[in-house]
Design a protein around this motif. Structure first.
Motif, PDB file in Angstrom:
ATOM      1  N   GLU A  92       0.832  -1.207   0.000  1.00  0.00           N
ATOM      2  CA  GLU A  92       0.000   0.000   0.000  1.00  0.00           C
ATOM      3  C   GLU A  92       0.869   1.262   0.000  1.00  0.00           C
ATOM      4  O   GLU A  92       0.624   2.207  -0.762  1.00  0.00           O
ATOM      5  CB  GLU A  92      -0.922  -0.001   1.216  1.00  0.00           C
ATOM      6  N   LYS A  93       1.913   1.255   0.809  1.00  0.00           N
ATOM      7  CA  LYS A  93       2.826   2.405   0.890  1.00  0.00           C
ATOM      8  C   LYS A  93       3.574   2.597  -0.428  1.00  0.00           C
ATOM      9  O   LYS A  93       3.652   3.701  -0.958  1.00  0.00           O
ATOM     10  CB  LYS A  93       3.814   2.205   2.038  1.00  0.00           C
ATOM     11  N   GLY A  96       1.258   3.705  -3.211  1.00  0.00           N
ATOM     12  CA  GLY A  96       0.895   5.102  -2.937  1.00  0.00           C
ATOM     13  C   GLY A  96       2.004   6.059  -3.336  1.00  0.00           C
ATOM     14  O   GLY A  96       1.758   7.075  -3.989  1.00  0.00           O
ATOM     15  N   ASN A  97       3.234   5.734  -2.959  1.00  0.00           N
ATOM     16  CA  ASN A  97       4.377   6.577  -3.325  1.00  0.00           C
ATOM     17  C   ASN A  97       4.558   6.629  -4.841  1.00  0.00           C
ATOM     18  O   ASN A  97       4.819   7.690  -5.410  1.00  0.00           O
ATOM     19  CB  ASN A  97       5.664   6.071  -2.677  1.00  0.00           C
ATOM     20  N   LEU A  99       2.259   6.062  -7.239  1.00  0.00           N
ATOM     21  CA  LEU A  99       1.171   6.778  -7.909  1.00  0.00           C
ATOM     22  C   LEU A  99       1.155   8.265  -7.585  1.00  0.00           C
ATOM     23  O   LEU A  99       0.749   9.075  -8.420  1.00  0.00           O
ATOM     24  CB  LEU A  99      -0.179   6.141  -7.552  1.00  0.00           C
ATOM     25  N   SER A 100       1.589   8.640  -6.398  1.00  0.00           N
ATOM     26  CA  SER A 100       1.576  10.051  -6.030  1.00  0.00           C
ATOM     27  C   SER A 100       2.757  10.821  -6.609  1.00  0.00           C
ATOM     28  O   SER A 100       2.847  12.032  -6.453  1.00  0.00           O
ATOM     29  CB  SER A 100       1.541  10.211  -4.514  1.00  0.00           C
ATOM     30  N   ALA A 101       3.658  10.137  -7.307  1.00  0.00           N
ATOM     31  CA  ALA A 101       4.812  10.809  -7.902  1.00  0.00           C
ATOM     32  C   ALA A 101       4.388  11.780  -9.013  1.00  0.00           C
ATOM     33  O   ALA A 101       5.109  12.717  -9.330  1.00  0.00           O
ATOM     34  CB  ALA A 101       5.815   9.800  -8.447  1.00  0.00           C
ATOM     35  N   LYS A 103       2.574  14.773  -9.977  1.00  0.00           N
ATOM     36  CA  LYS A 103       2.021  15.930  -9.275  1.00  0.00           C
ATOM     37  C   LYS A 103       1.207  16.847 -10.188  1.00  0.00           C
ATOM     38  O   LYS A 103       0.289  17.485  -9.778  1.00  0.00           O
ATOM     39  CB  LYS A 103       3.154  16.761  -8.640  1.00  0.00           C
ATOM     40  N   SER A 104       1.587  16.896 -11.441  1.00  0.00           N
ATOM     41  CA  SER A 104       0.975  17.827 -12.366  1.00  0.00           C
ATOM     42  C   SER A 104      -0.285  17.252 -13.005  1.00  0.00           C
ATOM     43  O   SER A 104      -0.347  16.084 -13.331  1.00  0.00           O
ATOM     44  CB  SER A 104       1.990  18.176 -13.457  1.00  0.00           C
ATOM     45  N   THR A 105      -1.275  18.112 -13.184  1.00  0.00           N
ATOM     46  CA  THR A 105      -2.475  17.709 -13.919  1.00  0.00           C
ATOM     47  C   THR A 105      -2.418  18.215 -15.356  1.00  0.00           C
ATOM     48  O   THR A 105      -3.329  17.963 -16.128  1.00  0.00           O
ATOM     49  CB  THR A 105      -3.752  18.253 -13.225  1.00  0.00           C
TER      50      THR A 105
END
Length: 109
Positions: A92-93, A96-97, A99-101, A103-105
């Motif tokens: 999970e960690k 999460g790390n 996928l969260s890399a 940052k830009s939309t």
């Protein structure tokens, strides 16, 4: 097919790839869902629930156990499988790390 040069990647990259590879089969997802639903599961129950052959279930359980996603204990002539919470927390960690890399939309393509 060529060999993967896993030594050129970090330990974290190799570990995440190993865990995701273990998850990358619909039968394994179904097995994990049954184990999570029951909270513990004996291999024979999986055969009945999923309708797959015993040998198929056993092979997938072996892959899941080798990856550390599940653990099993011998109870008489059966093996009782359950989710390995330590590996799930790590997965999970790491996911999460990963996928969260992003940052830009803004789309670059």
């Amino acid at each position: 097919m060529g060999l993967t040069k896993s030594e050129i990647f970090s330990a974290e990259q190799n570990h995440l790839a190993q865990l995701l590879k273990a998850l990358a089969h619909p039968a394994r997802i179904a097995i994990l869902q049954e184990i999570m639903k029951a909270n513990t599961c004996i291999c024979g129950d999986l055969v009945t629930e999923l309708g797959l052959a015993q040998a198929t279930i056993s092979q997938h359980l072996k892959e899941l156990k080798n990856s550390g996603l599940i653990k099993g204990t011998v109870e008489g002539a059966s093996i009782c499988y359950c989710i390995n919470p330590e590996t799930w927390q790590l997965l999970e960690k790491e996911i999460g790390n990963f996928l969260s890399a992003v940052k830009s939309t803004n789309s670059c393509c």
